[in-house]
Design a protein around this motif. Structure first.
Motif, short mmCIF file in Angstrom:
data_model
loop_
_atom_site.label_atom_id
_atom_site.label_comp_id
_atom_site.label_asym_id
_atom_site.label_seq_id
_atom_site.Cartn_x
_atom_site.Cartn_y
_atom_site.Cartn_z
N ARG A 198 -58.05 23.88 -31.76
CA ARG A 198 -58.44 23.76 -30.35
C ARG A 198 -59.51 22.69 -30.18
O ARG A 198 -59.53 21.97 -29.19
CB ARG A 198 -58.90 25.11 -29.81
N LEU A 199 -60.41 22.57 -31.14
CA LEU A 199 -61.46 21.53 -31.08
C LEU A 199 -60.82 20.15 -31.14
O LEU A 199 -61.19 19.25 -30.39
CB LEU A 199 -62.44 21.72 -32.24
N ARG A 200 -59.83 20.01 -32.03
CA ARG A 200 -59.12 18.73 -32.13
C ARG A 200 -58.45 18.41 -30.79
O ARG A 200 -58.51 17.29 -30.31
CB ARG A 200 -58.05 18.79 -33.21
N GLY A 201 -57.83 19.44 -30.20
CA GLY A 201 -57.16 19.25 -28.90
C GLY A 201 -58.14 18.82 -27.83
O GLY A 201 -57.86 17.91 -27.06
N ALA A 202 -59.30 19.50 -27.80
CA ALA A 202 -60.32 19.16 -26.79
C ALA A 202 -60.83 17.74 -27.00
O ALA A 202 -61.01 16.98 -26.05
CB ALA A 202 -61.49 20.14 -26.89
N PHE A 203 -61.02 17.36 -28.26
CA PHE A 203 -61.51 16.00 -28.57
C PHE A 203 -60.49 14.96 -28.11
O PHE A 203 -60.84 13.95 -27.52
CB PHE A 203 -61.73 15.90 -30.08
#
Lengths: 177, 179
Positions: free
Chosen positions: A165-170
């Motif tokens: 999810r962090l990768r997606g947000a980034f």
């Protein structure tokens, strides 16, 4: 800016995204101070912060029609401001580098690396702000000081999902990652 | 911070906001140009079809740029307007012959298409409990879209379309007003 003010800003931005021009000045006024403060904290220079904040305000309001009401308004706006600050820093650095080369002095690579690392850390923190509390706690537990306690299959899976999810947000915020 | 002329920054930001909306509206409504091109190629009076098509494009892009309820009316308006347009393009070369002579099916197709378009817009408007700007915008877009085909026999076809549309829309308007 407290939670109620952030929600109000989100509502106003959603109205602006829908085409309600009557809230334009209000949105501008509510965004200006936090954006300027944020740019000042990143750039540590009043004149540069003013330049970056002005550019950021133009970009934020240019993209206002694309604002997704399901996302928190302030992190969205500040992510754009962070990008503008980074662009301004790079531009200044390149100019300085060119000046130094003209004067025959080598540009210090270490300074740029430090700036890039600091920018990256700030960008990661902004992206973290997009995650849920549980995801944030999982990542802090995994990579923070108490990482020794972050073991077990369940936590490992939770950490993998949080990282995804962090990768997606980034990717959503910066278009990279 | 005091040295920054905020009103100037706000004006520039406003200009960027409007320009971004205008670009999005023009790109977003560009597929309608394909419909205009196809209708112009198939039409009996290409110049009138092209004129109505450009009118449809400008009005649709303008409504998308403006936003709010008129923006939400664009898609239902175009969809409703496609009914008379397709009906007319399919029947433009057909004739209905009786004992006394033959007549083109264009005008009846316009009226029937207009009737269906009016009913469709009224149904969507009532279901969404839409405001007056929605009804006006959807009507404008669907009439202009339909008129691209109904120019087949000059402005009689367009009048037929408008008459059919009003008949189809009125029950919905009454329901919205008196319900």
């Amino acid at each position: 800016m407290d939670t109620r003010e952030q929600e109000e800003l989100g509502t106003l931005l959603a109205r602006l995204a829908d085409g309600d021009r009557s809230v334009f000045s209000l949105v501008f006024k509510q965004l200006w101070s936090p954006t300027h403060r944020f740019c000042k904290s990143l750039l540590k220079n009043d004149a540069d912060a003013s330049d970056a904040a002005q550019q950021a305000m133009e970009k934020i309001l240019e993209r206002a029609s694309d604002y997704d009401p399901d996302r928190p308004a302030m992190p969205w706006a500040l992510a754009i401001a962070a990008w503008e600050c980074r662009t301004l820093q790079r531009r200044r650095f390149r100019r300085r580098e060119a000046d130094e080369q003209e004067m025959g002095e080598p540009a210090s690579e270490g300074v740029e690396e430090t700036i890039q690392e600091r920018d990256l850390a700030r960008a990661a923190l902004t992206a973290m702000g997009e995650l849920s509390k549980l995801d944030q706690e999982t990542l802090f537990a995994s990579f923070g000081d108490d990482s020794a306690s972050a073991t077990g299959a369940t936590l490992r899976k939770r950490r993998e999902r949080a990282l995804d999810r962090l990768r997606g947000a980034f990717r959503r915020l910066y278009g990279i990652g | 911070m005091e040295s920054v002329d905020l009103s100037h920054v706000e004006r520039r930001a406003r200009a960027r906001y409007e320009w971004a909306r205008a670009k999005a509206a023009l790109f977003g409504f560009a597929p309608v140009l394909v419909i205009v091109a196809v209708a112009t190629v198939l039409a009996r009076h290409p110049s009138a079809t092209l004129l109505f098509g450009l009118g449809t494009f400008l009005l649709g892009a303008g409504l998308l740029w403006y936003g709010r309820d008129p923006k939400r009316a664009v898609l239902p308006g175009v969809a409703a307007g496609l009914v008379p347009l397709v009906l007319v393009l399919c029947t433009s070369t057909m004739h209905g012959c009786t004992g006394d002579g033959c007549m083109m099916l264009c005008v009846p197709a316009c009226a029937a298409g207009g009737l269906i378009a009016g009913i469709a817009v009224a149904t969507v408007g009532n279901r969404r409990r839409a405001s007056a700007p929605f009804w006006l915008a959807a009507s404008g877009i669907s009439l202009l879209t339909g008129a691209m085909g109904c120019a087949c026999v000059g402005y009689t076809g367009v009048l037929g379309l408008a008459a059919g549309y009003v008949v189809g829309l009125l029950p919905g308007v009454f329901r919205r007003t008196f319900a």
